[in-house]
Design a protein around this motif. Structure first.
Motif, short mmCIF file in Angstrom:
data_model
loop_
_atom_site.label_atom_id
_atom_site.label_comp_id
_atom_site.label_asym_id
_atom_site.label_seq_id
_atom_site.Cartn_x
_atom_site.Cartn_y
_atom_site.Cartn_z
N UNK A 354 14.30 23.54 -4.42
CA UNK A 354 13.76 24.15 -3.35
C UNK A 354 13.60 22.89 -1.86
N UNK A 355 14.02 21.58 -2.18
CA UNK A 355 13.75 20.89 -1.24
C UNK A 355 14.85 20.16 -0.21
N UNK A 356 15.26 20.32 -1.60
CA UNK A 356 16.51 19.85 -1.21
C UNK A 356 17.67 20.67 -0.80
N UNK A 357 17.41 22.25 -1.14
CA UNK A 357 18.14 23.27 0.08
C UNK A 357 17.55 23.13 1.55
N UNK A 358 16.65 23.39 1.41
CA UNK A 358 15.93 22.85 2.56
C UNK A 358 16.15 22.07 3.46
N UNK A 359 16.16 20.73 3.32
CA UNK A 359 17.29 19.08 3.75
C UNK A 359 18.95 19.83 3.77
N UNK A 363 19.92 20.03 8.07
CA UNK A 363 21.69 19.09 8.58
C UNK A 363 22.61 20.56 8.75
N UNK A 364 22.64 20.65 8.50
CA UNK A 364 23.60 22.14 8.68
C UNK A 364 23.40 22.55 10.10
N UNK A 365 22.13 23.37 10.17
CA UNK A 365 21.96 23.98 11.19
C UNK A 365 21.77 22.94 12.91
N UNK A 366 20.82 21.54 12.39
CA UNK A 366 21.09 21.05 12.80
C UNK A 366 22.97 20.49 13.98
N UNK A 367 24.41 20.39 12.84
CA UNK A 367 25.00 20.01 13.32
C UNK A 367 25.41 21.33 14.07
N UNK A 368 25.47 22.57 13.57
CA UNK A 368 25.23 23.52 14.36
C UNK A 368 24.83 23.98 15.60
N UNK A 369 23.83 23.38 15.99
CA UNK A 369 23.30 23.41 17.54
C UNK A 369 23.78 22.24 18.19
N UNK A 635 20.46 11.23 -0.40
CA UNK A 635 20.83 10.64 0.90
C UNK A 635 22.13 10.20 0.54
N UNK A 636 22.07 9.19 -0.64
CA UNK A 636 23.13 8.23 -0.83
C UNK A 636 24.29 9.70 -1.26
N UNK A 637 24.06 10.53 -2.54
CA UNK A 637 24.52 11.28 -2.73
C UNK A 637 25.13 12.73 -1.39
N UNK A 638 24.32 12.57 -0.79
CA UNK A 638 24.72 13.87 0.51
C UNK A 638 26.00 13.06 1.12
N UNK A 639 25.30 12.04 1.49
CA UNK A 639 26.20 11.12 2.79
C UNK A 639 28.20 10.40 2.01
N UNK A 640 27.95 10.88 1.09
CA UNK A 640 29.33 10.53 0.03
C UNK A 640 29.83 11.66 -0.09
N UNK A 641 29.43 12.82 -0.07
CA UNK A 641 29.34 14.40 -0.41
C UNK A 641 29.98 14.75 1.11
N UNK A 642 29.06 14.59 2.36
CA UNK A 642 29.32 14.66 2.91
C UNK A 642 31.12 14.36 3.59
N UNK A 643 30.71 13.00 3.18
CA UNK A 643 32.31 12.14 3.99
C UNK A 643 33.11 12.41 3.54
N UNK A 754 28.04 23.11 4.21
CA UNK A 754 26.74 23.17 3.06
C UNK A 754 27.13 23.71 1.64
N UNK A 755 27.75 24.86 1.24
CA UNK A 755 28.40 24.97 0.07
C UNK A 755 28.44 23.73 -0.81
N UNK A 756 29.15 22.17 -0.36
CA UNK A 756 29.62 21.70 -1.09
C UNK A 756 28.13 20.56 -1.60
N UNK A 757 27.52 20.15 -0.62
CA UNK A 757 26.46 19.47 -0.67
C UNK A 757 25.13 20.53 -1.60
N UNK A 758 25.17 21.81 -1.37
CA UNK A 758 24.17 22.21 -2.56
C UNK A 758 25.05 22.28 -3.23
N UNK A 759 26.13 22.18 -3.96
CA UNK A 759 26.67 22.13 -5.14
C UNK A 759 26.65 20.79 -5.68
N UNK A 760 26.78 19.89 -5.06
CA UNK A 760 26.78 18.51 -5.55
C UNK A 760 24.84 18.63 -6.56
#
Length: 813
Positions: A354-359, A363-369, A635-643, A754-760
């Motif tokens: 739940x915490x990971x999904x919330x974070x 992040x994605x909401x901030x990007x959209x803003x 952070x490391x996992x999501x940063x890699x996936x985002x990249x 969002x979908x990619x980061x949640x999945x990984x």
């Protein structure tokens, strides 16, 4: 950092004589003060009353303490007091006489020993605390003595100051040993709450005493300095009274703070005479020696000194405990704030998911803003006053100091602490294990403060104190106050000298306590540089369009140079495919392809710029939403996936851009813009009533009338190539910008990230999920350390709840 102390006038009860105070008044207060000192030992900014005994080596300091306590302490050649000895003297409430001893920092219970074992046990515990050699170390030993006819008193005995070092003391360097001991003395007697008992032998010139010189430096008015002249029975010459009187006058020490004493004799020690008898014999001899002393000039004898120390201790505790309580309360708030800012370990996998999904969602909401331009500037830029009156601590640990000091470490010789924030201002320690200055092998320590771009900061007044510890022992402490202005770094070079740094080994810890006193903002409006992603992308679009425009200006197509180039091409293709006398139909296409040969390069540069901006902004937002200290693995996992997402979209976009460039090879359009442009230029040329653009100035109607057919065809070709270039340029720029925004901005941020980061992140099993959300090891250690300190301070506050200074009897001196 020194707190600004405001001593309040204590409204205690009626004045009373000290003699009328009972043990029931004095002992609880001393016990409370000792406990507070013990609980706040790790807090540099909190001090309570303590009587610190200092003196040069062989001036009789140990003998004095033996005479006050009535027990034997370690004796021998060289320095015997190698660690601070916290001597807690108490009158026994039973018939038993005994002592309790322990290393102050140890969590184990104190060991109970008999009084005749004190000397050997202190020696044994000193070796445990400071090692087998003769080095000194700031690792206090607590010795609590219970005996009959004993004044309730707590003293801190420090190593004797000396310039002579043994081979296993500070590497045999006497000057270094003296500096080390003086540094320890300075740390203990600098606080205004400390009472300094200087022990000076009657056999020496008082002005040469290193301890007295240090006391005069730190307490120039002599308000908290006592002078005890020892070994008076060994002073064979006359004039000791005049010598003491002169010292009182020249050093500005109040006469009631000066005492002359006779140490216990060898026979008194051998026969184990009771303390009362020893002091009676001392006074008989002292009265003979000082029979000509004027009454009230200075005190005589151990008993008078002991009573005065108890009196001063009592008064000082009553005076300082209220302030100590305020300092503890302030420190509790600082520590609680620091703890709240640190991450907690989450053991529940469901909560972790739940915490990971919330974070990720945040992040994605901030990007959209950032894309919409909805991000609040209030959130982006903090109020400049948000950190005023606040404080924080920084810590930097070097696990292997010798390794960090090696010359071949390269950039590793510069280390940084974890970045911490007050509002939007970041604070960080920068450690130079080897400096680049004149003293290239010394150690430099600096404080870096970063202000967000656009933050209207003019000046920040900051107090800060930095310390270095080697294996837990304090090596050096420096304090200062500075006015910070943008792009400044403060600190010390050298912070630790080359010689001292080379002698250190093991684990080094560097700490800083920072207090922001005042922040001043600019009065004038300033341009904010920290714009949102939408603004940055708009700038890149404008830059791309400007670069395309700069390829070939309107004047270029109607210039003499271009006309000659076309004429050359026509001549070169004359007689080829086409009607007689006509221009080869493929020639305009060849010319246009030549003109747009740089479009692919400019397109790639624009694509790369947008990619970098989007990836950098997205990574920054991710790091802001997920702190490295809180969830480093996530952070490391999501940063890699985002990249990976942006890299994949970059490849798709590259293919799309290649297709757009390929489309332009067709030289086709169903848009009437081309013919409209051709018609507009001809009207500008031949319509006398219209304003002719400057780039058409050379094509006036009269000149065209006298041109040959070939020349007129050349003009028509110029107009048509110009018209198609404008059409192609408009179409190409629109297609490139739209496709870039679609593939690098809209699709990743709205559909893919969002979908990619949640999945990984959420595909892990329960055990891996908990591990993924685990805080950084350093953060866990720091939280544990801060919680331990907070627990002690809370305990200290609980003890102080029962203390009411207003009901304590005030002593009539």
């Amino acid at each position: 950092m020194k707190h600004k102390k405001q001593k309040e006038c204590l409204n205690r009860g009626d004045l009373t004589t000290f003699e009328s105070l009972s043990k029931q008044h004095i002992r609880p207060l001393i016990e409370l003060n000792d406990k507070i000192n013990s609980l706040t030992a790790s807090e540099q900014v909190i001090n309570s009353t303590r009587i610190v005994v200092v003196g040069d080596q062989s001036h009789g300091k140990t003998s004095l303490l033996e005479a006050i306590s009535g027990v034997d302490l370690p004796r021998g050649e060289g320095i015997q007091t190698r660690v601070p000895l916290v001597l807690q003297l108490r009158e026994t409430i039973t018939s038993e006489e005994y002592a309790l001893i322990k290393i102050a920092s140890s969590n184990s219970s104190a060991e109970r020993i008999s009084l005749d074992k004190i000397g050997s046990e202190v020696y044994h515990y000193t070796k445990k605390a400071a090692g087998q050699g003769k080095d000194v170390k700031d690792e206090p030993i607590e010795l609590k003595i219970f005996r009959r006819d004993q004044d309730d008193l707590t003293l801190i005995d420090l190593p004797g100051i000396t310039r002579v070092a043994l081979s296993d003391q500070a590497g045999g360097d006497g000057k270094k040993l003296e500096t080390l001991i003086l540094g320890m003395c300075r740390r203990y007697i600098t606080p205004e709450e400390s009472i300094v008992l200087n022990v000076v032998s009657a056999m020496v010139d008082f002005s040469t005493s290193a301890s007295l010189q240090l006391s005069r430096e730190l307490d120039p008015e002599g308000k908290r300095t006592l002078l005890c002249v020892t070994k008076v029975d060994q002073h064979q010459e006359e004039g000791l009274h005049d010598k003491i009187t002169t010292a009182i006058e020249t050093m500005g020490i109040p006469s009631q703070m000066v005492y002359a004493v006779r140490n216990r004799t060898a026979s008194e020690n051998k026969n184990n005479l009771p303390l009362v008898e020893v002091r009676r014999l001392e006074m008989i001899e002292m009265e003979k020696m000082f029979e000509h002393r004027s009454e009230g000039k200075y005190g005589l004898g151990m008993e008078a000194l002991s009573k005065q120390l108890v009196r001063i201790q009592y008064e000082n505790i009553c005076e300082t405990l209220p302030l100590t309580r305020l300092m503890i309360e302030e420190r509790v708030k600082v520590l609680q704030h620091s703890i709240d800012a640190l991450p907690e370990y989450i053991a529940d996998a469901v909560v972790c998911r739940s915490k990971a999904a919330e974070l990720i969602d945040a992040c994605v909401c901030c990007l959209k803003d950032q894309i919409h331009g909805h991000a609040s500037l209030e959130n982006t830029f903090s109020n400049v006053e948000s950190c005023e009156g606040k404080s924080l601590e920084l810590s930097l640990v070097v696990k292997d100091w010798k390794e960090a000091r090696k010359k071949d470490c390269g950039n590793a010789s510069v280390l940084y602490s974890e970045e911490k924030f007050l509002g939007a201002f970041s604070f960080q320690l920068e450690l130079h294990c080897r400096t680049d200055g004149e003293d290239e092998n010394s150690v430099g320590l600096f404080l870096i403060i970063e202000v967000p771009k656009g933050e209207p900061i003019k000046k920040m007044i900051v107090d800060y104190s930095c310390s270095a510890f080697c294996e837990g022992d304090e090596i050096v402490t420096e304090s200062t106050s500075n006015d910070f202005i943008r792009e400044q770094i403060w600190g010390w070079e050298p912070f630790i000298s080359e010689d001292e740094a080379d002698d250190l080994s093991g684990k080094m810890t560097f700490t800083a306590f920072i207090y922001v006193d005042k922040v001043t903002s600019e009065s004038e409006d300033i341009d904010r540089d920290g714009r949102m992603l939408c603004a940055q992308l708009s700038d890149l679009q404008d830059e791309f369009l400007s670069n395309i425009e700069s390829l070939h200006s309107n004047h270029f197509f109607f210039s003499e140079h271009f006309r000659k180039s076309l004429a050359k091409d026509i001549i070169a293709t004359r007689g080829g495919l086409g009607l007689p006398g006509s221009v080869a139909p493929h020639l305009p296409i060849v010319v246009l392809k030549r003109l747009r040969k740089n479009l692919a390069k400019m397109c790639k540069e624009y694509r790369q710029s947008v990619f970098q901006e989007c990836k950098m902004t997205a990574t920054a937002i991710l790091c802001n939403c997920i702190k490295e200290s809180a969830h480093p693995q996530l952070l490391l996992l999501l940063e890699k996936k985002m990249g990976d997402v942006f890299e994949e979209q970059m490849k798709v976009l590259g293919t799309h851009h290649a297709s757009i460039i390929e489309w332009e090879d067709s030289m086709h359009s169903s848009n009437h813009y081309f013919m409209d442009t051709v018609q507009s230029i001809r009207e500008n040329i031949f319509d006398d009533g219209s304003a002719t653009p400057s780039y058409l100035a050379d094509l006036d109607p009269e000149r065209i009338k006298f041109m040959s057919n070939e020349e007129q065809k050349l003009v028509d070709m110029q107009i048509e190539i110009f018209a198609y270039w404008k059409l192609m340029k408009k179409r190409f720029v629109d297609n490139i910008i739209m496709s870039t925004h679609s593939e690098l901005v809209s699709k990743p941020i709205y559909n893919i990230l969002k979908e990619s980061m949640i999945k990984v992140a959420l595909c892990k099993n329960d055990e891996d999920m908990v591990s993924l959300l685990s805080p950084a090891e350093d953060a866990v250690e720091e939280r544990t350390f801060l919680c331990s300190r907070l627990k002690k301070l809370v305990e200290a506050l609980e003890l102080l709840e029962g203390f009411d200074e207003t009901v304590m009897p005030r002593v009539l001196l």
